[in-house]
Write an enzyme that holds these catalytic residues in place. Sequence first.
Site, PDB file in Angstrom:
ATOM      1  N   ILE A  74     102.173   2.181  83.336  1.00  0.00           N
ATOM      2  CA  ILE A  74     103.452   2.315  82.635  1.00  0.00           C
ATOM      3  C   ILE A  74     104.166   0.969  82.621  1.00  0.00           C
ATOM      4  O   ILE A  74     104.108   0.220  83.602  1.00  0.00           O
ATOM      5  CB  ILE A  74     104.301   3.389  83.370  1.00  0.00           C
ATOM      6  CG1 ILE A  74     103.607   4.761  83.289  1.00  0.00           C
ATOM      7  CG2 ILE A  74     105.729   3.453  82.827  1.00  0.00           C
ATOM      8  CD1 ILE A  74     104.173   5.820  84.220  1.00  0.00           C
ATOM      9  N   CYS A  75     104.859   0.674  81.500  1.00  0.00           N
ATOM     10  CA  CYS A  75     105.763  -0.476  81.443  1.00  0.00           C
ATOM     11  C   CYS A  75     104.984  -1.790  81.586  1.00  0.00           C
ATOM     12  O   CYS A  75     104.103  -2.059  80.786  1.00  0.00           O
ATOM     13  CB  CYS A  75     106.827  -0.291  82.526  1.00  0.00           C
ATOM     14  SG  CYS A  75     108.201  -1.446  82.518  1.00  0.00           S
ATOM     15  N   ILE A  76     105.257  -2.586  82.600  1.00  0.00           N
ATOM     16  CA  ILE A  76     104.579  -3.867  82.817  1.00  0.00           C
ATOM     17  C   ILE A  76     103.283  -3.705  83.629  1.00  0.00           C
ATOM     18  O   ILE A  76     102.460  -4.634  83.691  1.00  0.00           O
ATOM     19  CB  ILE A  76     105.530  -4.878  83.517  1.00  0.00           C
ATOM     20  CG1 ILE A  76     104.971  -6.311  83.569  1.00  0.00           C
ATOM     21  CG2 ILE A  76     105.883  -4.423  84.940  1.00  0.00           C
ATOM     22  CD1 ILE A  76     104.849  -6.978  82.238  1.00  0.00           C
TER      23      ILE A  76
ATOM     24  N   PRO B 210     100.476  -2.338  82.996  1.00  0.00           N
ATOM     25  CA  PRO B 210      99.225  -2.655  82.304  1.00  0.00           C
ATOM     26  C   PRO B 210      98.820  -4.132  82.411  1.00  0.00           C
ATOM     27  O   PRO B 210      97.632  -4.451  82.273  1.00  0.00           O
ATOM     28  CB  PRO B 210      99.527  -2.265  80.845  1.00  0.00           C
ATOM     29  CG  PRO B 210     100.549  -1.180  80.953  1.00  0.00           C
ATOM     30  CD  PRO B 210     101.417  -1.598  82.119  1.00  0.00           C
TER      31      PRO B 210
ATOM     32  N   THR C  18     101.778   3.331  78.398  1.00  0.00           N
ATOM     33  CA  THR C  18     102.992   3.570  77.606  1.00  0.00           C
ATOM     34  C   THR C  18     104.030   2.522  77.995  1.00  0.00           C
ATOM     35  O   THR C  18     104.092   2.112  79.160  1.00  0.00           O
ATOM     36  CB  THR C  18     103.507   5.017  77.821  1.00  0.00           C
ATOM     37  OG1 THR C  18     104.546   5.293  76.864  1.00  0.00           O
ATOM     38  CG2 THR C  18     104.081   5.237  79.221  1.00  0.00           C
TER      39      THR C  18
END
Lengths: 217, 217
Positions: free
Chosen positions: B134-136, B138, B190
């Site tokens: 999620i968010c950063i 990845p 996401t």
Amino acid sequence: MAKKVGVLLSGCGVFDGSEIHEAVLTLLFLDREGVETVCMAPDMEHEVINHLTQEPAGEKRNVLAESARIARGNIRNLKEVNVSDMDALILPGGFGAAKNLSDFAVKGPDATVHPEVSRILKEMTAAQKPVGAICIAPATLTKALGEINPEVTIGNDTGTAAGIEKAGGKHVNCTVGQIHTDEKNKIVTTPAYMLGPGIKDIAVGIEQLVKKIVSMI
Amino acid sequence: MAKKVGVLLSGCGVFDGSEIHEAVLTLLFLDREGVETVCMAPDMEHEVINHLTQEPAGEKRNVLAESARIARGNIRNLKEVNVSDMDALILPGGFGAAKNLSDFAVKGPDATVHPEVSRILKEMTAAQKPVGAICIAPATLTKALGEINPEVTIGNDTGTAAGIEKAGGKHVNCTVGQIHTDEKNKIVTTPAYMLGPGIKDIAVGIEQLVKKIVSMI
């Protein structure tokens, strides 16, 4: 203009601050209601509990700075918040609500409420603006507002319930999926993690509490 | 037996740990899916950011102990967690995901991933178990798994997207209410607070991510 609801935090973590799940779910359901939230906390020190060992860490932190973690930095010093800044106020639970906002967790019905917490609660009820309290927070709320004999929930903990009655409140049994509304005083409460067991369970009562509070504005 | 999903935390607070809203919403939606959650974090120090001033506090805290605040004390040392302990794994965001789990926030594609984070991610994908980020998060996942060229989201931040491509990943544009699934590698991502703006918005993508991950088990 969007309705504004205050969220009074007491740190960041169930054992020494705001219960994080309860606080975040409160913010989620308020946002879903299209409400603007005003997070606030008192500028005071608190004793740190290591949440891994659940033992005192022998360290102090600042309640306002730690609460800012839950609020993503968007938070105000309670001292600078007035009743005119919001249409309603909600207090999530966690030990911080009964160790920082007051010392009810230690002293029960003989507790002292933080003066700024006492002030804002008295101002809100005097202005007939709705106040919500979650989990153990109704104990601090009752101690602050004993004169108006609030009806509140605390789950089914008989010791805490007795303390609430001694502090001038009326304890009402309530399941985790329910809320109780003191219509006269415009106070809404739900037991959340006083009963649990899980986050999906406490979400049911907190969602109802938020919707009720917003409908009473 | 209930499905088990790991949640890899990186501290407690958006500026130096796990983004609290993203982590709590992950736990909420997993609980609603009837899944057992296994919270974990690395036992390491991190630099503290004062979330009120957003300045460095000149203090260090322990990632595992701080993550335990979000997990209400129910958390395991990542070092002791194995691929056989869970059916899937999800990494919430927050700067901790790119400053503690790796140093991607500082070094970009030249980042080093924490060895235990790298180990568990490689073990999970080798076992063909789904991983969500999620968010950063990845960015750290891509740096750990660059060899398998994961397809991931990061919102629309071109700098971070370029870093991800350099680290061996493929960046996919995605709105906050959507997810992207790399079917081959069983990776779901996401953007959440890479885009925001609010908690109700990020909840949409995180709920889809959780449902997709659980469906892939």
